[in-house]
Design a protein around this motif. Structure first.
Motif, PDB file in Angstrom:
ATOM      1  N   TYR A 114       0.818  -1.209   0.000  1.00  0.00           N
ATOM      2  CA  TYR A 114       0.000   0.000   0.000  1.00  0.00           C
ATOM      3  C   TYR A 114       0.857   1.266   0.000  1.00  0.00           C
ATOM      4  O   TYR A 114       0.392   2.326  -0.399  1.00  0.00           O
ATOM      5  CB  TYR A 114      -0.945  -0.013   1.201  1.00  0.00           C
ATOM      6  N   GLY A 115       2.091   1.138   0.423  1.00  0.00           N
ATOM      7  CA  GLY A 115       2.988   2.290   0.411  1.00  0.00           C
ATOM      8  C   GLY A 115       3.545   2.587  -0.970  1.00  0.00           C
ATOM      9  O   GLY A 115       4.040   3.685  -1.227  1.00  0.00           O
ATOM     10  N   THR A 116       3.474   1.607  -1.881  1.00  0.00           N
ATOM     11  CA  THR A 116       4.024   1.785  -3.225  1.00  0.00           C
ATOM     12  C   THR A 116       2.949   2.076  -4.271  1.00  0.00           C
ATOM     13  O   THR A 116       3.251   2.143  -5.464  1.00  0.00           O
ATOM     14  CB  THR A 116       4.807   0.530  -3.656  1.00  0.00           C
ATOM     15  N   THR A 117       1.706   2.251  -3.843  1.00  0.00           N
ATOM     16  CA  THR A 117       0.633   2.491  -4.809  1.00  0.00           C
ATOM     17  C   THR A 117       0.850   3.768  -5.615  1.00  0.00           C
ATOM     18  O   THR A 117       0.473   3.835  -6.787  1.00  0.00           O
ATOM     19  CB  THR A 117      -0.727   2.581  -4.093  1.00  0.00           C
ATOM     20  N   ILE A 118       1.462   4.780  -5.000  1.00  0.00           N
ATOM     21  CA  ILE A 118       1.661   6.051  -5.697  1.00  0.00           C
ATOM     22  C   ILE A 118       2.573   5.878  -6.907  1.00  0.00           C
ATOM     23  O   ILE A 118       2.453   6.600  -7.908  1.00  0.00           O
ATOM     24  CB  ILE A 118       2.218   7.125  -4.724  1.00  0.00           C
ATOM     25  N   VAL A 119       3.494   4.899  -6.828  1.00  0.00           N
ATOM     26  CA  VAL A 119       4.392   4.637  -7.965  1.00  0.00           C
ATOM     27  C   VAL A 119       3.581   4.188  -9.175  1.00  0.00           C
ATOM     28  O   VAL A 119       3.721   4.715 -10.287  1.00  0.00           O
ATOM     29  CB  VAL A 119       5.451   3.575  -7.596  1.00  0.00           C
ATOM     30  N   GLY A 120       2.710   3.202  -8.971  1.00  0.00           N
ATOM     31  CA  GLY A 120       1.862   2.717 -10.051  1.00  0.00           C
ATOM     32  C   GLY A 120       0.904   3.777 -10.556  1.00  0.00           C
ATOM     33  O   GLY A 120       0.617   3.856 -11.760  1.00  0.00           O
ATOM     34  N   ALA A 121       0.408   4.622  -9.648  1.00  0.00           N
ATOM     35  CA  ALA A 121      -0.531   5.675 -10.040  1.00  0.00           C
ATOM     36  C   ALA A 121       0.125   6.694 -10.959  1.00  0.00           C
ATOM     37  O   ALA A 121      -0.445   7.090 -11.983  1.00  0.00           O
ATOM     38  CB  ALA A 121      -1.079   6.364  -8.789  1.00  0.00           C
ATOM     39  N   VAL A 122       1.313   7.136 -10.601  1.00  0.00           N
ATOM     40  CA  VAL A 122       2.022   8.134 -11.410  1.00  0.00           C
ATOM     41  C   VAL A 122       2.396   7.556 -12.772  1.00  0.00           C
ATOM     42  O   VAL A 122       2.251   8.223 -13.806  1.00  0.00           O
ATOM     43  CB  VAL A 122       3.280   8.640 -10.661  1.00  0.00           C
ATOM     44  N   ILE A 123       2.866   6.316 -12.796  1.00  0.00           N
ATOM     45  CA  ILE A 123       3.219   5.677 -14.071  1.00  0.00           C
ATOM     46  C   ILE A 123       2.006   5.599 -14.986  1.00  0.00           C
ATOM     47  O   ILE A 123       2.089   5.863 -16.197  1.00  0.00           O
ATOM     48  CB  ILE A 123       3.807   4.278 -13.821  1.00  0.00           C
ATOM     49  N   ALA A 124       0.835   5.253 -14.416  1.00  0.00           N
ATOM     50  CA  ALA A 124      -0.380   5.129 -15.226  1.00  0.00           C
ATOM     51  C   ALA A 124      -0.887   6.476 -15.708  1.00  0.00           C
ATOM     52  O   ALA A 124      -1.157   6.662 -16.903  1.00  0.00           O
ATOM     53  CB  ALA A 124      -1.469   4.428 -14.414  1.00  0.00           C
ATOM     54  N   ILE A 168      10.099  -6.722  -3.035  1.00  0.00           N
ATOM     55  CA  ILE A 168      10.346  -6.028  -4.310  1.00  0.00           C
ATOM     56  C   ILE A 168       9.301  -6.434  -5.344  1.00  0.00           C
ATOM     57  O   ILE A 168       8.463  -5.609  -5.748  1.00  0.00           O
ATOM     58  CB  ILE A 168      11.769  -6.307  -4.816  1.00  0.00           C
ATOM     59  N   PHE A 169       9.302  -7.689  -5.754  1.00  0.00           N
ATOM     60  CA  PHE A 169       8.417  -8.111  -6.836  1.00  0.00           C
ATOM     61  C   PHE A 169       6.934  -8.069  -6.418  1.00  0.00           C
ATOM     62  O   PHE A 169       6.114  -7.419  -7.072  1.00  0.00           O
ATOM     63  CB  PHE A 169       8.784  -9.525  -7.296  1.00  0.00           C
ATOM     64  N   ILE A 170       6.609  -8.752  -5.331  1.00  0.00           N
ATOM     65  CA  ILE A 170       5.205  -8.811  -4.917  1.00  0.00           C
ATOM     66  C   ILE A 170       4.766  -7.484  -4.306  1.00  0.00           C
ATOM     67  O   ILE A 170       3.653  -7.015  -4.556  1.00  0.00           O
ATOM     68  CB  ILE A 170       4.991  -9.978  -3.928  1.00  0.00           C
ATOM     69  N   THR A 178       1.918  -5.586  -6.321  1.00  0.00           N
ATOM     70  CA  THR A 178       0.606  -5.374  -5.710  1.00  0.00           C
ATOM     71  C   THR A 178       0.239  -3.900  -5.695  1.00  0.00           C
ATOM     72  O   THR A 178      -0.887  -3.516  -6.026  1.00  0.00           O
ATOM     73  CB  THR A 178       0.591  -5.929  -4.273  1.00  0.00           C
ATOM     74  N   GLY A 179       1.191  -3.056  -5.303  1.00  0.00           N
ATOM     75  CA  GLY A 179       0.918  -1.622  -5.234  1.00  0.00           C
ATOM     76  C   GLY A 179       0.544  -1.039  -6.577  1.00  0.00           C
ATOM     77  O   GLY A 179      -0.403  -0.246  -6.683  1.00  0.00           O
ATOM     78  N   LEU A 190      -5.387   4.536  -0.702  1.00  0.00           N
ATOM     79  CA  LEU A 190      -4.775   3.259  -0.337  1.00  0.00           C
ATOM     80  C   LEU A 190      -3.569   3.439   0.578  1.00  0.00           C
ATOM     81  O   LEU A 190      -3.241   2.544   1.361  1.00  0.00           O
ATOM     82  CB  LEU A 190      -4.377   2.498  -1.598  1.00  0.00           C
ATOM     83  N   SER A 191      -2.921   4.604   0.496  1.00  0.00           N
ATOM     84  CA  SER A 191      -1.782   4.854   1.389  1.00  0.00           C
ATOM     85  C   SER A 191      -2.219   4.942   2.845  1.00  0.00           C
ATOM     86  O   SER A 191      -1.396   4.769   3.751  1.00  0.00           O
ATOM     87  CB  SER A 191      -1.049   6.135   0.979  1.00  0.00           C
TER      88      SER A 191
END
Length: 436
Positions: free
Chosen positions: A3-13, A61-63, A67-68, A377-378
């Motif tokens: 949940y702490g890495t969700t912002i990474v996926g959000a910005v990429i998208a 790292i991977f999971i 997930t995020g 989610l954060s």
């Protein structure tokens, strides 16, 4: 971590790849993590000392990142498939607002997650027990691979929004412009950016940014709620370990009750409870629904606190502080009493957690839907960090005071939350939807 890495996926998208490609990218990363996890659990790698190293690399790292990245995008991608506006129903002359369709969509999205979690919690531990951990990790990897294939096959049918470029930079420049152009009599400080002769944003984006900031204020209250609900993963299990239970039952398997309750309750609420309330003229806006969810958790934790007191009042080991208390000691009270709070928190999630996902989507402009979902989610990450601190006092007998304290804090927070934001329901009801 997830949940702490969700912002990474959000910005990429939102900024580069778009939601479909981002989900596919992080799903591949997640799948690779599961395969490596299964390999690290084989005797070959464990005997060579790579088991723990492989576990840490794959999980964190991977999971973790996989997930995020998926979570930040998949719910809003689902909602983007619903056309904005009204559509005819089976009854002539009666139309259904897409707002209601999106609300239902998020409920069944949450239902599908918990359906998978329910079967996973039942099947994977049995595979690990009767076969191996490597097999228990490989089975979900195979199932997830099939899911990716199905996702790709349906690609041509999806509505895919193009990424909007430097989204966060756009937000920052819009805020700077609004602050430089403040005017008296404006209802919101961002109104200074309305009507700007800029090719970078339009008035719809400014209005969406205002709504997004309003939603962020609502999300500020969620870490406490998440921390309290997170007790299902630690303090509830510790409580169950002190209670009488059948030999075949592992205490952590009671978490499946939460998933099962959601799988059963969501269709019931969607098809009967919420339509009945609408027919009675009772409109449940997002703030009322979230407040209802918080209130249900408060009631559940009143029950949990009383149950903990009853455990300590029951022999033969009472509060487990006596010198003759053996390891694994239990008092003469059935673990099945824990079903009530597990089920109650499931119902609370229908009102609070599902509504928060819906709110994040509906309040964000098209350019920020994944980012605002990631912000919500954060709060799960923040709640988990709070829970890790509270776990320091999770032993006997101080856990009784932890339960009582969580109940009191959440009850006070629920009252403050409602009176701070209840007027938002009228605002949201009058809003027009952003075009996808």
């Amino acid at each position: 971590m997830s949940y702490g890495t969700t912002i990474v996926g959000a910005v990429i998208a939102d900024q580069w790849l778009g939601k479909f490609k981002t989900i596919l990218l992080f799903a591949t990363l997640y799948l690779l993590g599961f395969v490596l996890l299964a390999l690290s659990a084989t005797e070959h790698y464990i005997e060579r000392g790579y088991g723990l190293v492989g576990f840490c690399i794959t999980v964190f790292i991977f999971i973790g990142f996989g997930t995020g990245g998926i979570k930040a995008n998949v719910s809003s991608f689902m909602a983007e498939q619903i056309p904005v506006g009204f559509r005819p129903t089976k009854t002539p002359g009666v139309y259904e607002d897409s707002k209601l369709t999106i609300e239902r969509g998020f409920r069944y999205f949450y239902w599908s997650i918990n359906l998978g979690a329910f079967f996973g919690q039942l099947i994977c531990p049995q595979i690990a027990k009767h076969h191996s951990y490597a097999m228990a990790f490989m089975v979900p990897a195979i199932v997830f691979f099939i899911g990716i294939v199905v996702f790709i096959v349906g690609s041509r049918r999806y509505v895919k929004r193009k990424p909007q470029g430097t989204v966060l930079t756009k937000v920052w420049r819009c805020i700077k412009y609004a602050r430089r152009n403040k005017k008296e009599g404006r209802s919101h400080w961002l109104d200074g950016a309305l009507g700007a002769h800029s090719a970078e944003w339009n008035d719809e984006f400014v209005i969406g940014l205002q709504r997004s900031l309003r939603a962020c204020k609502v999300f500020l209250f969620f870490p406490v709620y998440m921390a309290v609900c997170g007790s299902m993963g630690d303090n509830f299990i510790n409580q169950g370990l002190t209670m009488r239970r059948p030999d075949w039952l592992s205490v952590d398997q009671l978490n499946a009750v939460n998933c099962l309750a959601l799988v059963v309750a969501i269709p019931v609420f969607d098809n009967f409870v919420f339509p009945f309330l609408r027919r009675c003229g009772l409109r449940m806006g997002p703030i009322v629904r979230i407040t209802t969810g918080y209130s249900i958790v408060v009631c559940a934790f009143i029950y949990v606190t009383i149950l903990q007191k009853v455990i300590y009042s029951t022999g033969p080991y009472y509060d487990f502080t006596g010198p003759a208390t053996p390891a694994g000691a239990t008092n003469d009270i059935s673990v099945w009493y824990q079903i009530v709070p597990y089920a109650a928190i499931a119902v609370a999630e229908i009102f609070a957690s599902v509504t928060a996902l819906e709110l994040a989507y509906s309040q964000a402009p098209p350019e920020l839907k994944s980012v605002l979902t990631a912000v919500y989610l954060s709060t799960v990450c923040a709640g988990s960090l709070i829970g890790m601190v509270l776990a320091l006092w999770g032993g006997d007998p101080q856990v009784l005071y932890v339960f009582a304290g969580e109940t009191i804090v959440l009850a006070i927070m629920t009252v403050i939350f409602y009176f701070s934001f209840h007027h938002y329901d009228d605002i949201v009801a009058k809003q027009e939807q952003f075009k996808a």
